[in-house]
Design a protein around this motif. Sequence first.
Motif, PDB file in Angstrom:
ATOM      1  N   ALA A  18      27.310  57.293   3.360  1.00 58.42           N
ATOM      2  CA  ALA A  18      28.663  56.966   3.824  1.00 58.42           C
ATOM      3  C   ALA A  18      28.683  56.573   5.304  1.00 58.42           C
ATOM      4  O   ALA A  18      29.679  56.046   5.787  1.00 58.42           O
ATOM      5  CB  ALA A  18      29.603  58.141   3.588  1.00 58.42           C
ATOM      6  N   ALA A  19      27.595  56.801   6.017  1.00 59.84           N
ATOM      7  CA  ALA A  19      27.531  56.439   7.445  1.00 59.84           C
ATOM      8  C   ALA A  19      27.639  54.921   7.604  1.00 59.84           C
ATOM      9  O   ALA A  19      27.107  54.157   6.809  1.00 59.84           O
ATOM     10  CB  ALA A  19      26.230  56.942   8.057  1.00 59.84           C
ATOM     11  N   HIS A  63      32.181  59.814   6.158  1.00 59.66           N
ATOM     12  CA  HIS A  63      30.962  60.445   6.670  1.00 59.66           C
ATOM     13  C   HIS A  63      31.308  61.695   7.469  1.00 59.66           C
ATOM     14  O   HIS A  63      30.615  62.719   7.366  1.00 59.66           O
ATOM     15  CB  HIS A  63      30.145  59.462   7.514  1.00 59.66           C
ATOM     16  N   HIS A 116      29.468  64.215   5.365  1.00 59.10           N
ATOM     17  CA  HIS A 116      28.124  64.149   5.937  1.00 59.10           C
ATOM     18  C   HIS A 116      27.120  63.513   4.972  1.00 59.10           C
ATOM     19  O   HIS A 116      25.918  63.706   5.107  1.00 59.10           O
ATOM     20  CB  HIS A 116      27.641  65.530   6.404  1.00 59.10           C
ATOM     21  N   GLU A 117      27.637  62.739   4.025  1.00 59.63           N
ATOM     22  CA  GLU A 117      26.799  62.001   3.077  1.00 59.63           C
ATOM     23  C   GLU A 117      26.147  60.847   3.839  1.00 59.63           C
ATOM     24  O   GLU A 117      26.855  59.989   4.385  1.00 59.63           O
ATOM     25  CB  GLU A 117      27.659  61.477   1.930  1.00 59.63           C
ATOM     26  N   CYS A 140      34.221  54.416   6.618  1.00 64.54           N
ATOM     27  CA  CYS A 140      32.911  55.063   6.772  1.00 64.54           C
ATOM     28  C   CYS A 140      33.006  56.263   7.708  1.00 64.54           C
ATOM     29  O   CYS A 140      32.485  57.342   7.404  1.00 64.54           O
ATOM     30  CB  CYS A 140      31.887  54.085   7.330  1.00 64.54           C
ATOM     31  N   PRO A 147      29.958  54.512  -0.201  1.00 66.75           N
ATOM     32  CA  PRO A 147      28.488  54.426  -0.181  1.00 66.75           C
ATOM     33  C   PRO A 147      27.948  53.216  -0.950  1.00 66.75           C
ATOM     34  O   PRO A 147      26.965  52.594  -0.523  1.00 66.75           O
ATOM     35  CB  PRO A 147      28.039  55.740  -0.828  1.00 66.75           C
TER      36      PRO A 147
END
Length: 138
Positions: free
Chosen positions: A104-105, A96, A100-101, A92, A43
């Motif tokens: 982090a996408a 992610h 599901h942060e 990523c 992130p």
Amino acid sequence: MSPWLETSKESFERAWAFAEAMGQKPVETQDTPGFILNYFLIPFNNDAIRLVEQGVAEPADIDLAIKTALGYPMGPLELLDLVGMDTQKLLCEAMHGLTHEPRAACPPLVRRMIAARRLGKKTGRGFHVYSDTKMFGA
């Protein structure tokens, strides 16, 4: 319940002592995606990418600010160029997908850079331009 699931306390202590004997500084963490470093780093690096995406500052200035303020030997965009945009995309997607942060996408800029073959040092251009694509003096 033990934080190590199937690892005995004795095995954990032996592994800890082994790491210390090798001159390492082990830390205890739960078995979680990315453990500590990557849970933080993915992130964090994405935030730096988003600063570039949003036109907040140029990559060299972001790297300089981070190195100066935090005392890091390398800025996040320099590190990403070393790791490669293709690797960041995979990291990523994995992080992610598990956490599901939202931070982090994978930022859209990563995908655009991959499409343009701006993978970083290995292709001679990423966030920075490189005349030498050799890794670690090889």
